[in-house]
Write a protein that holds these residues in place. Structure first.
Motif, PDB file in Angstrom:
ATOM      1  N   HIS A  45       0.848  -1.076   0.084  1.00  0.00           N
ATOM      2  CA  HIS A  45      -0.062  -0.122  -0.110  1.00  0.00           C
ATOM      3  C   HIS A  45       0.984   1.338   0.170  1.00  0.00           C
ATOM      4  N   LEU A  46       0.134   2.512  -0.435  1.00  0.00           N
ATOM      5  CA  LEU A  46       1.046   3.598  -0.335  1.00  0.00           C
ATOM      6  C   LEU A  46       1.219   3.875   0.929  1.00  0.00           C
ATOM      7  N   GLN A  47       2.460   4.627   1.679  1.00  0.00           N
ATOM      8  CA  GLN A  47       2.649   5.055   3.020  1.00  0.00           C
ATOM      9  C   GLN A  47       3.597   6.583   2.618  1.00  0.00           C
ATOM     10  N   HIS A  48       3.472   7.114   3.811  1.00  0.00           N
ATOM     11  CA  HIS A  48       4.231   8.339   3.865  1.00  0.00           C
ATOM     12  C   HIS A  48       5.094   8.430   5.038  1.00  0.00           C
ATOM     13  N   SER A  49       6.211   9.178   4.956  1.00  0.00           N
ATOM     14  CA  SER A  49       7.025   9.247   6.028  1.00  0.00           C
ATOM     15  C   SER A  49       6.211  10.063   7.001  1.00  0.00           C
ATOM     16  N   PRO A  50       6.682   9.774   8.288  1.00  0.00           N
ATOM     17  CA  PRO A  50       5.985  10.702   9.198  1.00  0.00           C
ATOM     18  C   PRO A  50       6.299  12.250   9.109  1.00  0.00           C
ATOM     19  N   PHE A  51       5.303  13.139   9.611  1.00  0.00           N
ATOM     20  CA  PHE A  51       5.583  14.316   9.410  1.00  0.00           C
ATOM     21  C   PHE A  51       4.757  15.122  10.514  1.00  0.00           C
ATOM     22  N   GLU A  52       5.235  16.590  10.714  1.00  0.00           N
ATOM     23  CA  GLU A  52       4.416  17.066  11.758  1.00  0.00           C
ATOM     24  C   GLU A  52       4.288  18.768  10.871  1.00  0.00           C
ATOM     25  N   TYR A  53       3.078  19.185  11.495  1.00  0.00           N
ATOM     26  CA  TYR A  53       2.894  20.801  11.093  1.00  0.00           C
ATOM     27  C   TYR A  53       3.749  21.595  12.075  1.00  0.00           C
ATOM     28  N   LEU A  54       3.938  22.610  11.737  1.00  0.00           N
ATOM     29  CA  LEU A  54       4.964  23.760  12.393  1.00  0.00           C
ATOM     30  C   LEU A  54       4.026  25.132  12.152  1.00  0.00           C
ATOM     31  N   ILE A  55       3.304  25.433  13.103  1.00  0.00           N
ATOM     32  CA  ILE A  55       2.401  26.653  12.754  1.00  0.00           C
ATOM     33  C   ILE A  55       2.677  27.558  14.108  1.00  0.00           C
ATOM     34  N   GLU A  56       2.708  28.556  13.517  1.00  0.00           N
ATOM     35  CA  GLU A  56       2.939  29.848  14.569  1.00  0.00           C
ATOM     36  C   GLU A  56       1.981  30.966  14.318  1.00  0.00           C
ATOM     37  N   VAL A  57       1.194  31.422  15.343  1.00  0.00           N
ATOM     38  CA  VAL A  57       0.198  32.326  15.198  1.00  0.00           C
ATOM     39  C   VAL A  57       0.587  33.531  16.265  1.00  0.00           C
ATOM     40  N   ASN A  58       0.245  34.602  15.944  1.00  0.00           N
ATOM     41  CA  ASN A  58       0.311  35.690  16.625  1.00  0.00           C
ATOM     42  C   ASN A  58      -1.226  36.321  17.082  1.00  0.00           C
ATOM     43  N   ASN A  59      -1.399  36.479  18.357  1.00  0.00           N
ATOM     44  CA  ASN A  59      -2.838  36.876  18.927  1.00  0.00           C
ATOM     45  C   ASN A  59      -2.480  38.201  19.410  1.00  0.00           C
ATOM     46  N   GLU A  60      -2.894  39.150  18.901  1.00  0.00           N
ATOM     47  CA  GLU A  60      -2.475  40.573  18.977  1.00  0.00           C
ATOM     48  C   GLU A  60      -3.285  41.135  19.703  1.00  0.00           C
ATOM     49  N   SER A  61      -4.444  40.589  20.252  1.00  0.00           N
ATOM     50  CA  SER A  61      -5.769  41.125  21.038  1.00  0.00           C
ATOM     51  C   SER A  61      -5.433  41.349  22.250  1.00  0.00           C
ATOM     52  N   GLY A  62      -4.457  40.895  22.945  1.00  0.00           N
ATOM     53  CA  GLY A  62      -4.174  40.964  24.269  1.00  0.00           C
ATOM     54  C   GLY A  62      -4.966  40.246  25.327  1.00  0.00           C
ATOM     55  N   THR A  63      -5.728  39.540  24.944  1.00  0.00           N
ATOM     56  CA  THR A  63      -6.525  38.334  25.780  1.00  0.00           C
ATOM     57  C   THR A  63      -6.382  37.036  25.137  1.00  0.00           C
ATOM     58  N   PRO A  64      -6.466  35.841  25.702  1.00  0.00           N
ATOM     59  CA  PRO A  64      -6.487  34.776  25.389  1.00  0.00           C
ATOM     60  C   PRO A  64      -7.754  34.425  24.529  1.00  0.00           C
ATOM     61  N   LYS A  65      -7.299  33.737  23.485  1.00  0.00           N
ATOM     62  CA  LYS A  65      -8.600  33.372  22.375  1.00  0.00           C
ATOM     63  C   LYS A  65      -8.569  31.796  22.085  1.00  0.00           C
ATOM     64  N   ARG A  66      -9.605  31.486  21.596  1.00  0.00           N
ATOM     65  CA  ARG A  66      -9.535  30.080  21.183  1.00  0.00           C
ATOM     66  C   ARG A  66     -10.023  30.194  19.597  1.00  0.00           C
ATOM     67  N   GLY A  67      -9.568  29.052  19.023  1.00  0.00           N
ATOM     68  CA  GLY A  67      -9.932  28.973  17.739  1.00  0.00           C
ATOM     69  C   GLY A  67      -9.627  27.512  17.253  1.00  0.00           C
ATOM     70  N   THR A  68     -10.198  27.320  15.910  1.00  0.00           N
ATOM     71  CA  THR A  68      -9.904  26.106  15.357  1.00  0.00           C
ATOM     72  C   THR A  68      -9.077  25.986  14.275  1.00  0.00           C
ATOM     73  N   CYS A  69      -8.042  25.093  14.301  1.00  0.00           N
ATOM     74  CA  CYS A  69      -6.885  24.963  13.103  1.00  0.00           C
ATOM     75  C   CYS A  69      -7.428  24.253  12.158  1.00  0.00           C
ATOM     76  N   ARG A  70      -7.525  24.688  10.974  1.00  0.00           N
ATOM     77  CA  ARG A  70      -8.245  24.095   9.797  1.00  0.00           C
ATOM     78  C   ARG A  70      -6.799  23.845   8.884  1.00  0.00           C
ATOM     79  N   ILE A  71      -6.533  22.546   8.418  1.00  0.00           N
ATOM     80  CA  ILE A  71      -5.357  22.368   7.525  1.00  0.00           C
ATOM     81  C   ILE A  71      -5.953  21.532   6.371  1.00  0.00           C
TER      82      ILE A  71
END
Ligand code: CUO
Length: 676
Positions: free
Chosen positions: A467-493
């Motif tokens: 079967h097809l296979q792929h090498s293991p990998f990871e996403y490296l994501i950086e997000v700046n929260n400029e609002s000054g307060t904690p925020k929640r979100g959904t990361c969609r890739i």
């Protein structure tokens, strides 16, 4: 799962000790012989209680034991619905097991397997039961038949039951490379892909008692899961220098693609019928039931007209608007159609009957007494190239509706104060730092077929498949929260193709329909910069290899009860080894798209707060006994038209989105991995 002899947790053997009255006529004469034989072999006898009242199973008689069972065929679906109802009735686990043991040898085996699995999946008292693994129960539906001859020969030769035999399943056994479509056989005939499809339909039955069918956004998920299959298949076609599939929009035109499955029907040991190239679909006249192509065309016209006018008409004559929230859900149930269709009398049974017309096209009037082809069965339908053309057409209908909705606006898409500053992928490796290039290759893995082999070789029979296979990998994501307060979100890739098979650039509207969901997860954003590292293995669309191919019994089962329940339940999910498309040897360019959406618009208030069981493929399979965990339209933000002409323009306009060019390089070598 109700086999006469099965493995216990510690690899012993157990047998169900059923009351005499359970033996069918066929076995009554040899009852003692059977009891003695099993009596010697086993370590544990599990007493099964007698039934106060034996059920009347006459309703299941029309589906005889050697006939193939089809979920797309309404009479079979109704029989299954009745059997599911019957299996949900017992109020205790013991009564349920007794009933199931009684029913098992009295109805069609495939029907039993389906109804039993649905019942186990939906009863409250069977949460730690295992849904039988389909590839182990009916390996014939998944594997090239010569494997069984070899296994049979091996079974005679090898007497040590603990020994481990591995039998190679040839790759590319259904056609030569003269057939262009054969380039996609690794996708269509993948065991994990077909097993996922069976499980999806097990979790979302179209017919049955309300508690089994009526699930949150079921119609929408029918659309979305199959839509993603189409997106993945089309992208896979580009990787193999094939054009996008041609939707089957004219059922009067001969079907270009032939298909010869070669696999055996589990119940009658014949191979599934094939279909020659350029077969014309015909009216079906079998078993005293007629299905006309004109019926299908009428249903299509009614669906199209309803989409265009913006409402459907239910069976009482009320008009129900097809709006942004419920529209797609209504259409999904109506097109499939499930018991939840608002008006089956008018809109018919479009998707199911399309499967049937195709699956009987080799013998439309039953003159050759041939059963249906692979398109008639959810365990095998995805093997046939025509599956993608038929579902591709249904996807055109769904998209016709989606195109009518307003273009997503800035408030629908943006998240003020949130900026994605990095969206990369990195191969997980101790020695190399490979960024934004992903690698695929062939892998050989084994799956234990012993449980489904009727000649009982003892021990295990491992079939090795490539079967097809792929090498293991990871996403490296950086997000700046400029609002000054904690925020929640959904990361969609998502993974978006950039060009078609000839290198012609795709428009954003084409790209959005081909975008492959890779992952979706919640994030907490502290004020300032945030680093998010997410492994491919946590993907919200996939389940790990062991889950697709897990073995019954044995000592590899988790001991933690919660983990055990998950492990046993969760066969629904795209196989992890197929997460990425194959790419190309010279590297195939893609765009990795990452978006953080505002949690305010994503959050779902669950009424049931129990821990999630099988939550890890929720994008495709939902959550057991819970609401679908994302309030947005499935596929958001790519389900509708977007306010830009290119993906670049879109991501430049919205700080909470970012795209990164990446490459997938395919290496044509085979790596053999022993799994167990
Ligand atoms: Cu899944 Cu047509 O619905 O196969």
């Amino acid at each position: 799962p109700l086999e006469p002899v099965f493995a216990t947790r510690d690899n012993g053997k157990a047998v169900l000790d059923v009351p005499d009255s359970f033996y069918t006529e066929q076995y009554a004469e040899v009852k003692e012989e059977i009891q003695n034989r099993f009596g010697e072999e086993v370590d544990v006898k599990i007493p099964i209680r007698d039934l106060r009242k034996k059920p009347n199973l006459d309703f299941a008689k029309p589906l005889t034991k050697r006939r193939q069972f089809s979920l797309f065929y309404a009479p079979h679906r109704r029989i299954a619905a009745q059997l599911i109802q019957l299996l949900l009735e017992p109020t205790t686990e013991e009564d349920f097991i007794a009933l199931a043991a009684y029913v098992k040898d009295r109805v069609n085996a495939f029907l039993f397997q389906y109804a039993f699995s649905v019942a186990v999946q939906h009863r409250k008292d069977t949460s730690n039961f295992q849904v039988p693994v389909i590839v182990e129960q009916f390996p014939q539906n998944f594997v090239e038949p010569s494997v069984f001859q070899e296994a049979r020969a091996e079974g005679k030769l090898v007497t040590d039951p603990g020994s481990r035999r591995r039998i190679d399943i040839p790759q590319n056994f259904t056609a030569s490379d003269r057939e262009e479509e054969q380039r996609l056989s690794y996708f269509r005939e993948d065991i994990g892909v077909n097993s996922h499809h069976w499980h999806w339909h097990l979790v979302y039955p179209g017919s049955g008692p309300d508690e089994v069918v009526r699930k949150d956004r079921r119609g929408e998920l029918f659309y979305y899961m199959h839509h993603q299959l189409m997106a993945r298949y089309n992208v896979e076609r580009f990787c193999n220098a094939l054009a996008k599939l041609q939707p089957l929009n004219n059922i009067r035109e001969p079907v270009e693609e032939g298909y010869f499955p070669k696999i055996l029907c589990s119940l009658n040991s014949r191979t599934y019928p094939g279909r020659v190239a350029k077969t014309s679909l015909k009216d079906i006249d079998r078993d005293g039931r007629v299905l006309e192509l004109a019926d299908i065309e009428r249903w299509i016209n009614r669906v199209v007209q309803s989409i265009d006018q913006g409402y459907v008409t239910d069976s009482r004559g009320n008009n129900i608007p097809l709006d942004e929230i419920k529209g797609i859900d209504i259409l999904g149930d109506l097109i499939e159609s499930s018991d939840l269709s608002v008006n089956p009398g008018f809109y018919g049974d479009l998707h199911n009957q399309g499967h049937n017309v195709i699956s009987f096209s080799h013998d439309p009037d039953n003159r050759f007494l041939e059963d249906f082809g692979v398109m008639g069965d959810v365990t095998t339908a995805m093997r046939d190239p025509i599956f993608y053309r038929w579902h591709g057409y249904l996807d055109v209908l769904f998209n016709r509706f989606k195109e009518k909705l307003p273009v997503y606006s800035a408030p629908d898409l943006g998240y003020a104060g949130v900026t994605v500053t990095r969206a990369d992928v990195r191969i997980i490796s101790a020695t190399k730092n490979i960024i934004n290039t992903l690698l695929t290759y062939w892998e050989k893995s084994d799956v234990d077929l012993a449980a489904g082999l009727d000649f009982g070789p003892g021990g295990s029979v491992y079939a090795l498949f490539t079967h097809l296979q792929h090498s293991p990998f990871e996403y490296l994501i950086e997000v700046n929260n400029e609002s000054g307060t904690p925020k929640r979100g959904t990361c969609r890739i998502f993974l978006c193709p950039i060009t078609d098979e000839r290198g012609t650039p795709l428009t954003l509207n084409e790209q959005r329909q081909l975008a492959i969901e890779l992952d979706k997860f919640n994030v907490n954003l502290m004020p300032g910069p945030n680093k998010i590292t997410q492994s491919y293995s946590n993907s919200s669309v996939t389940i790990p290899y062991e889950r697709s191919f897990r073995r019954i019994g044995g000592d590899h089962l988790p001991t933690d009860p919660q983990k055990l329940a998950e492990f046993r339940f969760c066969g629904c999910g795209w196989p992890a080894h197929m997460l990425l498309p194959k790419g190309k040897p010279q590297g195939m360019p893609f765009e990795l798209f990452v978006m953080i959406s505002d949690y305010e618009g994503d959050a779902v208030l669950q009424k049931n707060n129990a821990p999630d069981v099988c939550g890890d493929a929720a994008s495709f399979c939902g959550l057991k006994d819970k609401l679908y965990p994302d309030k947005r339209a499935m596929g958001y933000p790519f389900d509708r038209r977007l306010p830009a002409d290119t993906l670049t323009a879109l991501t430049e306009n919205f700080s909470n989105m970012k795209k990164t060019p990446i490459k997938i390089i395919f290496n044509d070598e085979v790596i053999d991995r022993k799994r167990n």
